[in-house]
Design an enzyme around this catalytic site. Structure first.
Site, PDB file in Angstrom:
ATOM      1  N   THR A 196      13.891   5.046  10.302  1.00 62.91           N
ATOM      2  CA  THR A 196      14.787   3.935  10.635  1.00 62.91           C
ATOM      3  C   THR A 196      14.216   2.640  10.058  1.00 62.91           C
ATOM      4  O   THR A 196      13.037   2.349  10.222  1.00 62.91           O
ATOM      5  CB  THR A 196      14.944   3.822  12.172  1.00 62.91           C
ATOM      6  OG1 THR A 196      15.395   5.087  12.653  1.00 62.91           O
ATOM      7  CG2 THR A 196      15.930   2.735  12.549  1.00 62.91           C
ATOM      8  N   THR A 215       0.844  -1.196   0.000  1.00 56.71           N
ATOM      9  CA  THR A 215       0.000   0.000   0.000  1.00 56.71           C
ATOM     10  C   THR A 215       0.877   1.241   0.000  1.00 56.71           C
ATOM     11  O   THR A 215       0.688   2.164  -0.811  1.00 56.71           O
ATOM     12  CB  THR A 215      -0.947   0.002   1.230  1.00 56.71           C
ATOM     13  OG1 THR A 215      -1.730  -1.192   1.189  1.00 56.71           O
ATOM     14  CG2 THR A 215      -1.864   1.212   1.222  1.00 56.71           C
ATOM     15  N   ASN A 222      -5.965  -9.267  -7.815  1.00 60.37           N
ATOM     16  CA  ASN A 222      -6.045 -10.049  -6.573  1.00 60.37           C
ATOM     17  C   ASN A 222      -7.353 -10.832  -6.450  1.00 60.37           C
ATOM     18  O   ASN A 222      -7.403 -11.856  -5.786  1.00 60.37           O
ATOM     19  CB  ASN A 222      -5.867  -9.127  -5.355  1.00 60.37           C
ATOM     20  CG  ASN A 222      -6.747  -7.905  -5.409  1.00 60.37           C
ATOM     21  OD1 ASN A 222      -6.768  -7.186  -6.404  1.00 60.37           O
ATOM     22  ND2 ASN A 222      -7.484  -7.648  -4.355  1.00 60.37           N
ATOM     23  N   HIS A 274       4.191 -10.130   2.997  1.00 58.14           N
ATOM     24  CA  HIS A 274       3.292 -11.096   3.649  1.00 58.14           C
ATOM     25  C   HIS A 274       2.542 -11.983   2.667  1.00 58.14           C
ATOM     26  O   HIS A 274       1.948 -12.975   3.070  1.00 58.14           O
ATOM     27  CB  HIS A 274       2.348 -10.402   4.629  1.00 58.14           C
ATOM     28  CG  HIS A 274       1.242  -9.582   4.038  1.00 58.14           C
ATOM     29  ND1 HIS A 274       0.000 -10.097   3.787  1.00 58.14           N
ATOM     30  CD2 HIS A 274       1.187  -8.283   3.678  1.00 58.14           C
ATOM     31  CE1 HIS A 274      -0.790  -9.140   3.317  1.00 58.14           C
ATOM     32  NE2 HIS A 274      -0.091  -8.028   3.221  1.00 58.14           N
ATOM     33  N   CYS A 325      -9.625  -6.760   1.965  1.00 55.63           N
ATOM     34  CA  CYS A 325      -9.724  -5.415   2.527  1.00 55.63           C
ATOM     35  C   CYS A 325     -11.138  -4.870   2.408  1.00 55.63           C
ATOM     36  O   CYS A 325     -11.539  -4.029   3.172  1.00 55.63           O
ATOM     37  CB  CYS A 325      -8.753  -4.482   1.818  1.00 55.63           C
ATOM     38  SG  CYS A 325      -7.228  -5.263   1.339  1.00 55.63           S
ATOM     39  N   GLN A 366       0.574  -9.444  -6.236  1.00 56.12           N
ATOM     40  CA  GLN A 366       0.066 -10.811  -6.411  1.00 56.12           C
ATOM     41  C   GLN A 366       0.905 -11.622  -7.405  1.00 56.12           C
ATOM     42  O   GLN A 366       0.679 -12.828  -7.547  1.00 56.12           O
ATOM     43  CB  GLN A 366      -1.402 -10.777  -6.858  1.00 56.12           C
ATOM     44  CG  GLN A 366      -2.351 -10.171  -5.827  1.00 56.12           C
ATOM     45  CD  GLN A 366      -2.522 -11.028  -4.567  1.00 56.12           C
ATOM     46  OE1 GLN A 366      -2.109 -12.182  -4.515  1.00 56.12           O
ATOM     47  NE2 GLN A 366      -3.120 -10.456  -3.541  1.00 56.12           N
TER      48      GLN A 366
HETATM   49  N1  PMP Z   1      -1.936  -4.512  -4.047  1.00 54.91           N
HETATM   50  C1  PMP Z   1      -2.502  -5.719  -4.228  1.00 54.91           C
HETATM   51  C2  PMP Z   1      -2.754  -6.203  -5.624  1.00 54.91           C
HETATM   52  C3  PMP Z   1      -2.826  -6.510  -3.123  1.00 54.91           C
HETATM   53  O1  PMP Z   1      -3.397  -7.705  -3.315  1.00 54.91           O
HETATM   54  C4  PMP Z   1      -2.550  -6.035  -1.821  1.00 54.91           C
HETATM   55  C5  PMP Z   1      -2.864  -6.863  -0.595  1.00 54.91           C
HETATM   56  N2  PMP Z   1      -4.247  -7.112  -0.409  1.00 54.91           N
HETATM   57  C6  PMP Z   1      -1.962  -4.766  -1.683  1.00 54.91           C
HETATM   58  C7  PMP Z   1      -1.666  -4.046  -2.816  1.00 54.91           C
HETATM   59  C8  PMP Z   1      -1.652  -4.184  -0.328  1.00 54.91           C
HETATM   60  O2  PMP Z   1      -0.522  -4.812   0.240  1.00 54.91           O
HETATM   61  P1  PMP Z   1      -0.087  -4.553   1.755  1.00 54.91           P
HETATM   62  O3  PMP Z   1      -0.987  -5.392   2.587  1.00 54.91           O
HETATM   63  O4  PMP Z   1       1.341  -4.975   1.835  1.00 54.91           O
HETATM   64  O5  PMP Z   1      -0.223  -3.081   2.038  1.00 54.91           O
END
Ligand code: PMP
Length: 410
Positions: free
Chosen positions: A247, A77, A162, A212, A335, A190
């Site tokens: 940092t 993000t 995604n 993650h 999300c 993804q």
């Molecule tokens: N972009 C895509 C295509 C995602 O699938 C995701 C995770 N749902 C994100 C961005 C956001 O990643 P993060 O959880 O590391 O902020």
């Protein structure tokens, strides 16, 4: 195998992957032994600096990038925000009062975080255009051609969606974007771990990734920035070559590096295994539940993702019943799950509001077993039959999922 405790059938790997034991071990080690600030000039600081350089090299190697191109962030993000706002600001600074490139062009199916940023930018006066997709979720390159003019500061698309797993034509888009003198950002969150991703080969100038999704910790990711690409930081400071102040999250970054190494070691085998399991799942669901449609099923997709509509049934109702049977999946992006909002991705693919609430996403990972796929198919049949009185009842001694797959294939 991962050390995390998972539900019996976890099919939501696109939301997040369980943290790998290798990542946990490396993070603990760094917290205990490389706890100093990598910017400090004393010996412990310099030791932490070496750990950071080593982790950066391993992440870069996994992503087909050069170490100097990696800017560590708090996740994809933040990387997306840095890519978009940083490039728009750089174009503004370069353009002077007149003739600055100001326009942002995105696909209509970007991650909700990026769509929200686009809405924010619009309110601030930035012109934003969305490239449409077709009914299969494929990017409309003709429309992209028409939309990308020489007033464009940045084109940003996700490498793979995604929700549906549909792949975007990054190389074609890079050629088109560069021909108009603009940079391309690819949100490859993804793609990593689900394709042979190489920053060098995508043709992108900027690329977002997140730890993650591949078994690293949450709260770490990176923006890859091609050498020479102008970028104004979101967070000013000396770290990350003045591209991201603060940092460094050294334990998280080390955990990410460990996850990259582990993912790379078995990637080719994992991709082949995931593709087989996805096919088994799709075929089983379609054969056992007439009226099931694979959304984006005719498009090139990630090997691990399948988004299905069970005859238009509301996804939340299906997911609740699946979870009771021990199968965890998701409706659209995690999300935005929990609400009854139709998926913006499915709406962009031309589904109506009702159908755009029916997409159930199953996403497979490196630990997924064939028996879990069969359990998921059986659970889906049990969950959906009572909701669909129109369906013929499946006798208890009905064909096994493997038989059903064979029938479907024939
Ligand atoms: N972009 C895509 C295509 C995602 O699938 C995701 C995770 N749902 C994100 C961005 C956001 O990643 P993060 O959880 O590391 O902020």
């Amino acid at each position: 195998m991962s050390s995390a405790t998972l539900p019996p059938v976890y099919l939501d790997w696109n939301a997040t992957a369980p943290v790998l034991p290798e990542a946990v071990a490396e993070m603990l080690d760094v917290m205990q032994h490389a706890w100093a600030n990598p910017s400090s000039t004393h010996a412990p600081g310099q030791a932490a600096r070496r750990v950071l350089a080593d982790a950066r090299a391993r992440v870069a190697a996994f992503l087909g990038a050069r170490a100097a191109e990696v800017v560590f962030t708090s996740g994809a993000t933040e990387a997306n925000h840095l890519a978009v706002r940083g490039t728009l600001a750089a174009a503004r600074e370069a353009g002077g009062a007149h003739g600055a490139r100001r326009r942002l062009v995105l696909s209509a199916v970007e991650h909700p975080g990026l769509m929200a940023l686009a809405a924010q930018l619009r309110r601030e006066g930035t012109p934003v255009d969305l490239i449409p997709v077709d009914r299969q979720g494929r990017l409309d390159l003709d429309a992209a051609h028409a939309l990308i003019g020489d007033d464009v500061a940045l084109v940003s698309v996700m490498g793979a969606n995604n929700e549906t797993g549909v792949l975007m034509p990054c190389a074609e888009l890079a050629a088109l974007t560069h021909a108009r003198g603009a940079p391309l950002h690819v949100d490859a969150t993804q793609l990593a771990g689900k394709s042979m991703l190489s920053f060098a080969q995508t043709g992108a100038d900027l690329m977002s990734v997140s730890a993650h999704k591949i078994g690293g910790p949450r709260g770490v990711g990176a923006l890859l920035v091609r050498q020479g690409q102008a970028l104004v930081p979101l967070l000013a400071g000396r770290q990350e070559r003045h591209r991201r102040g603060g940092t460094e999250n050294l334990p998280g970054i080390a955990g990410y590096a460990a996850a990259c190494g582990r993912t790379a070691a078995t990637l080719a085998d994992d991709l082949a295994a995931m593709a087989q399991l996805r096919q088994r799942l799709e075929r089983g669901l379609c054969a056992r539940l007439p009226g099931t449609v694979v959304l984006g099923g005719l498009a090139s997709r990630l090997p691990n993702t399948v988004c299905v509509s069970f005859g238009g049934l509301d996804a939340d109702a299906v997911l609740t019943r699946l979870e009771r049977a021990g199968v965890v999946a998701s409706s659209g992006a995690a999300c935005s799950a929990g609400g009854t909002q139709p998926s913006h991705v499915l709406l962009a693919m031309g589904l109506d509001e009702h159908a755009a609430r029916s997409g159930v996403r199953f996403s497979i990972g490196r630990d997924t077993q064939a028996a879990q796929i069969d359990a998921a198919i059986a659970a889906a049949v049990r969950a959906i039959e009572p909701l669909r009185p129109d369906l013929p009842r499946t006798a208890p001694a009905a064909a096994s999922p493997a038989d059903a797959a064979a029938t479907h294939a024939a």
